[in-house]
Write an enzyme that holds these catalytic residues in place. Structure first.
Site, PDB file in Angstrom:
ATOM      1  N   THR A  13       0.690  -1.403   0.090  1.00 18.36           N
ATOM      2  CA  THR A  13       0.042  -0.029  -0.003  1.00 18.36           C
ATOM      3  C   THR A  13       0.931   1.420   0.044  1.00 18.36           C
ATOM      4  OG1 THR A  13      -1.708  -1.109   1.109  1.00 18.36           O
ATOM      5  CG2 THR A  13      -2.009   1.208   1.267  1.00 18.36           C
ATOM      6  N   ALA A  43      11.596  -3.843  -4.143  1.00 24.29           N
ATOM      7  CA  ALA A  43      11.705  -5.271  -3.599  1.00 24.29           C
ATOM      8  C   ALA A  43      10.145  -5.517  -3.196  1.00 24.29           C
ATOM      9  CB  ALA A  43      12.716  -5.707  -2.798  1.00 24.29           C
ATOM     10  N   ARG A  51      -2.270  -3.932  -4.817  1.00 20.97           N
ATOM     11  CA  ARG A  51      -1.785  -2.564  -4.481  1.00 20.97           C
ATOM     12  C   ARG A  51      -2.812  -1.592  -5.052  1.00 20.97           C
ATOM     13  NH1 ARG A  51       2.319  -5.123  -7.617  1.00 20.97           N
ATOM     14  NH2 ARG A  51       3.694  -5.492  -5.562  1.00 20.97           N
ATOM     15  N   GLU A 129      11.040  10.822   8.590  1.00 23.82           N
ATOM     16  CA  GLU A 129       9.814  11.649   8.671  1.00 23.82           C
ATOM     17  C   GLU A 129       8.321  11.122   8.898  1.00 23.82           C
ATOM     18  OE1 GLU A 129       9.773  15.415   8.670  1.00 23.82           O
ATOM     19  OE2 GLU A 129       7.958  14.630   9.870  1.00 23.82           O
ATOM     20  N   GLU A 190      -6.839  -2.532  12.414  1.00 23.54           N
ATOM     21  CA  GLU A 190      -5.942  -3.835  11.938  1.00 23.54           C
ATOM     22  C   GLU A 190      -6.720  -4.991  12.581  1.00 23.54           C
ATOM     23  OE1 GLU A 190      -3.313  -4.170  10.195  1.00 23.54           O
ATOM     24  OE2 GLU A 190      -2.520  -1.895   9.760  1.00 23.54           O
ATOM     25  N   LYS A 205       5.687   6.376  18.668  1.00 19.82           N
ATOM     26  CA  LYS A 205       5.561   7.929  18.146  1.00 19.82           C
ATOM     27  C   LYS A 205       5.967   8.826  18.902  1.00 19.82           C
ATOM     28  CE  LYS A 205       2.352   6.532  14.358  1.00 19.82           C
ATOM     29  NZ  LYS A 205       1.060   6.274  14.054  1.00 19.82           N
TER      30      LYS A 205
HETATM   31  N1  HSE Z   1      -1.940   2.584  12.683  1.00 25.50           N
HETATM   32  C1  HSE Z   1      -1.413   3.831  12.896  1.00 25.50           C
HETATM   33  C2  HSE Z   1      -2.898   4.781  13.326  1.00 25.50           C
HETATM   34  C3  HSE Z   1      -0.948   4.398  11.592  1.00 25.50           C
HETATM   35  O1  HSE Z   1      -3.639   4.218  13.514  1.00 25.50           O
HETATM   36  O2  HSE Z   1      -2.496   5.766  13.354  1.00 25.50           O
HETATM   37  C4  HSE Z   1       0.315   3.881  11.392  1.00 25.50           C
HETATM   38  O3  HSE Z   1       1.122   4.413  12.288  1.00 25.50           O
END
Ligand code: HSE
Length: 439
Positions: A13, A43, A51, A129, A190, A205
């Site tokens: 993606t 790769a 995709r 970034e 997910e 993060k």
């Molecule tokens: N799964 C993350 C989110 C995005 O829901 O913000 C990828 O960092």
């Protein structure tokens, strides 16, 4: 015009998003930078994996080592994710003196110092970034735009999945489990959703942002992390009545020494937080991310945008590619190091030292003397109560009792709550959510 060649590992993606964005605006980038950027090898897991955008077939290989070992490739983009094979790939590329661009927050959070050391040893650069807040240029802003600042506080809505779930819970009065199931059906969350909803992604993060802001690498084991599984509809409703919205916040905040014997430190944490409806972060809804950065010189600033998705992430990846291309144009001299460990003796303050306000919801038996017993425990702990609500119209064995608590250290609050939980009149586990007033 000078040309730099790109290799990419990962053609799903995000990878196809990067390729598409480069096809669309690569010419514009070349005109702006004075360097031509050319894809040479990509790769992929399989040539025909699904995709969203096509990738030129003649560039594809299923062998990632071909990308690393191609002497014509100057920059390697890693979009594999995770902390396993991705680490091998990044280290292998750096060892070949190739600049690496990665979106991999888990990898940086877990192995940042080792990767930076490998980059320094090889003389290649490492850009990331896209690892925090997708398309929002927050890394560049902290490292460059705000280089003249110290950072008393950074507050981030850095996980789009959690923000989507909490926004819908608030807007629809819906239960966490129902919104999560729906989010999974729609592909926002997910399966399994743990990395997002248990706060780990936000931990990665905010750890990266805290490290850049405070000049020592934040050990992810020391980042106090709570997810949103326990946020309930009823707390959303009471919070709203009190003028607050519940958001999952990543926080990196300077904290003062609590006693002459203790040391100052940095609070680095992730937890659901009551924030005033009047604060700008309360209006950040859906999958959007936002970062509220307070610099001691610049003052308060706000960044808002898409924190995930193929196009937003591609924008961030290509901005790193542009910086890497400029490094190469300047003879390989690294203009901005990936991370500068400038703070000696920096520390993450243990959660127990952190002072905060609190929202507390208890389920109590509605009989005389209950409130005084609870108040006595807080009084003995020197914790002040700022308001109490026991809404009428609740019947049954227990009724909700909502207390807003003045600033108190986490340790004192934790101990008081343990005592309150043992009172016979208190049914169910007390619900405690920290309150942030951004002062
Ligand atoms: N799964 C993350 C989110 C995005 O829901 O913000 C990828 O960092």
């Amino acid at each position: 015009m000078q040309q730099v060649n790109l290799g990419m590992i990962g053609g799903g993606t995000v990878g196809s998003g990067v390729f598409h964005a480069w096809q669309k605006n690569g010419g514009l980038m070349a005109a702006r930078l004075g360097v031509k950027i050319q894809f040479r090898k990509i790769a992929v897991k399989a040539f025909d994996e699904p995709r969203p955008y096509p990738i030129a077939r003649n560039l594809m290989t299923t062998d990632w080592q071909e990308v690393i070992n191609d002497p014509q490739i100057h920059i390697v983009i890693e979009l594999v994710g995770g902390t396993g094979i991705a680490k091998t790939m990044v280290l292998a590329a750096l060892a070949q003196r190739k600049t690496v661009v990665t979106a991999n927050k888990a990898l940086l959070s877990t192995h940042g110092p080792e990767l930076f050391a490998a980059a320094a040893k090889s003389g290649a650069n490492l850009y990331f970034e896209a690892s925090v807040c997708g398309g929002i240029p927050i890394i560049k802003s902290l490292r460059e735009g705000f280089v003249a600042n110290q950072f008393p506080a950074i507050y981030g809505i850095v996980n789009g999945t959690c923000n989507y779930i909490l926004s819908r819970m608030k807007a629809e009065g819906a239960d966490f489990a129902d919104v999560l199931a729906d989010a999974q059906k729609l592909g926002y969350a997910e399966t399994p959703p743990d990395l997002d909803i248990d706060g780990h992604d936000a931990q990665h993060k905010i750890g990266i942002l805290a490290s850049l802001a405070h000049g020592f690498w934040a050990d992810h084991h020391q980042i106090h992390t709570e997810g949103i599984r326990d946020v309930s509809k009823i707390d959303m409703e009471f919070a709203a009545k009190l003028g607050y919205t519940i958001k999952l916040l990543g926080i990196a905040k300077q904290s003062k020494a609590q006693s002459p014997k203790s040391k100052a430190g940095v609070q680095v944490s992730v937890y659901p937080t009551l924030i005033p409806n009047t604060h700008v972060l309360a209006s950040v809804n859906g999958v959007f991310n936002a970062c509220f950065v307070r610099g001691d010189i610049v003052g308060d600033t706000l960044f808002y945008g898409r924190g995930a998705g193929k196009d937003a992430t591609a924008s961030a990846v290509l901005s790193d590619v542009a910086d890497a291309a400029l490094d190469l144009k300047n003879g390989g001299k690294i203009r901005v190091a990936p991370f500068v460990a400038c703070a000696k003796g920096g520390r993450i303050a243990p959660m127990d030292e952190i002072v905060s306000r609190y929202y507390l919801r208890l389920s109590v038996v509605d009989k005389p003397g209950v409130l005084s017993k609870i108040a006595a425990i807080f009084a003995a702990a020197k914790i002040g109560i700022s308001s109490v609500i026991q809404p009428e119209g609740h019947e049954g064995e227990s009724v909700p009792l909502i207390l807003m608590i003045h600033d108190a250290p986490n340790a004192a609050m934790r101990k008081a709550l343990a005592k309150i939980a043992k009172l016979p009149a208190v049914k169910n586990k007390p619900v405690m959510i920290r309150v942030e007033n951004f002062e």
